[in-house]
Design a protein around this motif. Structure first.
Motif, mmCIF file in Angstrom:
data_model
loop_
_atom_site.group_PDB
_atom_site.id
_atom_site.type_symbol
_atom_site.label_atom_id
_atom_site.label_comp_id
_atom_site.label_asym_id
_atom_site.label_seq_id
_atom_site.Cartn_x
_atom_site.Cartn_y
_atom_site.Cartn_z
ATOM 1 N N UNK A 1 -13.428 -18.690 -7.367
ATOM 2 C CA UNK A 1 -14.279 -17.854 -6.369
ATOM 3 C C UNK A 1 -13.258 -17.040 -5.923
ATOM 4 N N UNK A 2 -13.627 -15.668 -5.520
ATOM 5 C CA UNK A 2 -12.503 -14.655 -5.339
ATOM 6 C C UNK A 2 -12.936 -14.533 -3.906
ATOM 7 N N UNK A 3 -14.159 -14.200 -3.355
ATOM 8 C CA UNK A 3 -14.069 -14.275 -2.018
ATOM 9 C C UNK A 3 -15.491 -14.664 -1.490
ATOM 10 N N UNK A 4 -15.989 -15.006 -0.221
ATOM 11 C CA UNK A 4 -17.062 -15.500 0.188
ATOM 12 C C UNK A 4 -17.702 -14.370 1.132
ATOM 13 N N UNK A 5 -19.128 -14.305 0.864
ATOM 14 C CA UNK A 5 -19.860 -13.288 1.700
ATOM 15 C C UNK A 5 -21.073 -14.091 2.459
ATOM 16 N N UNK A 6 -21.663 -13.482 3.453
ATOM 17 C CA UNK A 6 -22.595 -14.148 3.996
ATOM 18 C C UNK A 6 -24.225 -13.549 3.838
ATOM 19 N N UNK A 7 -25.156 -14.440 3.999
ATOM 20 C CA UNK A 7 -26.473 -14.077 4.026
ATOM 21 C C UNK A 7 -27.081 -14.453 5.475
ATOM 22 N N UNK A 8 -27.559 -13.549 6.201
ATOM 23 C CA UNK A 8 -28.095 -13.906 7.575
ATOM 24 C C UNK A 8 -29.659 -14.010 7.535
ATOM 25 N N UNK A 9 -30.182 -14.583 8.773
ATOM 26 C CA UNK A 9 -31.463 -14.546 8.825
ATOM 27 C C UNK A 9 -31.644 -15.075 10.268
ATOM 28 N N UNK A 10 -32.933 -14.917 10.832
ATOM 29 C CA UNK A 10 -33.175 -15.280 12.210
ATOM 30 C C UNK A 10 -34.797 -16.036 12.299
ATOM 31 N N UNK A 11 -35.132 -16.952 13.155
ATOM 32 C CA UNK A 11 -36.252 -17.313 13.237
ATOM 33 C C UNK A 11 -37.127 -16.260 14.308
ATOM 34 N N UNK A 12 -38.492 -16.617 14.160
ATOM 35 C CA UNK A 12 -39.051 -15.825 15.176
ATOM 36 C C UNK A 12 -38.623 -16.326 16.755
ATOM 37 N N UNK A 13 -39.390 -16.264 17.781
ATOM 38 C CA UNK A 13 -39.122 -16.767 18.994
ATOM 39 C C UNK A 13 -39.721 -17.952 19.107
ATOM 40 N N UNK A 14 -38.953 -19.119 19.638
ATOM 41 C CA UNK A 14 -39.605 -20.410 19.585
ATOM 42 C C UNK A 14 -39.504 -20.861 21.090
ATOM 43 N N UNK A 15 -40.551 -21.014 21.485
ATOM 44 C CA UNK A 15 -40.953 -21.424 22.933
ATOM 45 C C UNK A 15 -40.676 -22.808 23.237
#
Length: 159
Positions: free
Chosen positions: A142-156
């Motif tokens: 492995x040469x380098x590490x990259x990110x994948x991001x996400x988010x939830x909708x608002x949780x009440x």
């Protein structure tokens, strides 16, 4: 003799392009896998209203989802994120497979206020998720590490 000397550099160029092609393909597959796992994690957190942790780390069912996907890339979480390794325990170093951050959703703008929440609800938050994938070249690692991001909708009524 002249032809024998010119075949070596051409062979090296062909091998280089084959390795480059395989590296790009493996990176594409790793990103697709990381995006799928990220979507599963976001859906799990949304469905269980932010209750994905237990006393040992992350919930066993969520951990099973990550393990079954054969997601193995690790990295260092950004500031403010809680990192978890493949065994589900909380880590602070660069061995995190999953990073999660809870952000409070409030009904006013100002410093540290991210978004507007529904004023009829009591308490809202959303969760940001990071997973890692890597540019992998066979026989090199492995040469380098990259990110994948996400988010939830608002949780009440989140904890």
């Amino acid at each position: 003799m002249k032809e024998g000397l010119t075949g070596g550099p051409i062979l090296l160029i062909v091998v280089f392009f084959i390795l480059l092609f395989v590296g790009i393909m493996s990176t594409t597959l790793n990103r697709a896998n990381a995006s799928g796992v990220k979507n599963d994690v976001v859906q799990y957190i949304k469905n269980y209203r932010g209750k994905f942790r237990d006393s040992d780390g992350i919930d066993d069912e969520l951990l099973k989802t990550i393990k079954e996907s054969n997601h193995y890339s690790t990295g260092k979480c950004s500031n403010g994120y809680d990192g978890y390794d493949r065994s589900g325990t909380n880590v602070d170093n660069s061995t995190a497979v999953l990073c999660v951050k809870m952000v409070e959703a409030v009904n006013e703008f100002g410093e540290g206020k991210e978004i507007l929440a529904d004023p009829d609800k009591q308490h809202g938050c959303y969760y940001m998720v990071q997973l890692f994938y890597s540019f992998y070249i066979p026989m090199v690692s492995s040469v380098w590490s990259m990110k994948v991001t996400g988010q939830t909708p608002i949780v009440y009524n989140c904890s």
